[in-house]
Design an enzyme around this catalytic site. Structure first.
Site, mmCIF file in Angstrom:
data_model
loop_
_atom_site.group_PDB
_atom_site.id
_atom_site.type_symbol
_atom_site.label_atom_id
_atom_site.label_comp_id
_atom_site.label_asym_id
_atom_site.label_seq_id
_atom_site.Cartn_x
_atom_site.Cartn_y
_atom_site.Cartn_z
ATOM 1 N N SER A 55 0.788 -1.175 0.019
ATOM 2 C CA SER A 55 0.042 0.010 0.063
ATOM 3 C C SER A 55 0.804 1.293 -0.009
ATOM 4 C CB SER A 55 -0.903 -0.221 1.131
ATOM 5 O OG SER A 55 -0.254 0.073 2.564
ATOM 6 N N HIS A 95 1.120 4.285 6.688
ATOM 7 C CA HIS A 95 0.610 5.218 5.679
ATOM 8 C C HIS A 95 1.163 6.619 6.013
ATOM 9 C CE1 HIS A 95 -2.957 2.306 4.424
ATOM 10 N NE2 HIS A 95 -1.826 2.057 4.012
ATOM 11 N N ASP A 121 -8.061 6.367 4.574
ATOM 12 C CA ASP A 121 -7.845 5.211 5.345
ATOM 13 C C ASP A 121 -9.276 5.149 6.274
ATOM 14 O OD1 ASP A 121 -5.871 4.301 4.464
ATOM 15 O OD2 ASP A 121 -4.514 5.050 6.202
#
Length: 178
Positions: A55, A95, A121
């Site tokens: 990701s 992230h 998210d």
């Protein structure tokens, strides 16, 4: 192979066996002391993490080993890569901070997104949670070693490999002991 290992154990006297156990205990306790020391120095409950998914590509790839710090006196900024935990999930997520909202009373909320993901998210957060707070942050990425964490991923995905590695290490110790 297993029979020869058992023979080696039987040939060891109590003193040699105790020495082996003590040496192993010292290795384990040294590793724990290093880990706890890193926790204190970095301010992070987990100073080293492995990237488990794609990701965050191209910034980080699956298997990259991240080094984290968590300075509580520095505000979280847009563009920073954070590792955070979500209530109800065991595995932390790596992230990038997408948006930050700072209020006059000193509270900060922020939104994250994986570089390789199409949406933010919010779908990953706990039910009803729209923003993260600094309390959710495990650490902030400060450096990495590419693909070093693949060993960890392989051992988790193939548990039999973990036992094979442990058996090989045990055999190596028995063969090369003094």
């Amino acid at each position: 192979m297993l029979g020869s290992m058992l023979e080696e154990f039987q040939r060891m006297n109590k003193r040699q066996f105790f020495y082996q156990v003590l040496s192993f205990g010292m290795i384990v306790s040294s590793a724990l002391m290093i880990w706890k020391g890193l926790m204190v120095v970095t301010g992070s409950e987990s100073p080293i993490v492995v990237v488990l998914s794609g990701s965050m590509e191209p910034a980080f790839h699956r298997g990259d080993l991240l080094f984290l710090t968590n300075p509580t006196d520095e505000p979280i900024r847009v563009g920073e890569i954070v590792v955070f935990k979500i209530e109800g999930r065991d595995i932390p997520i790596v992230h990038r901070v997408l948006k930050v909202h700072e209020k006059g009373n000193g509270t900060t909320k922020f939104l994250t997104k994986g570089d390789n993901n199409r949406v933010d998210d919010r779908g990953l957060y706990a039910p009803g949670q729209l923003w993260l707070t600094p309390r959710d942050v495990v650490g902030r990425a400060k450096g990495f070693l590419p693909y070093v964490g693949m060993v960890t991923i392989m051992m988790n995905e193939y548990p039999k490999l973990k036992y094979a590695v442990l058996a090989c290490l045990g055999l190596y110790v028995l063969i090369h002991r003094e």
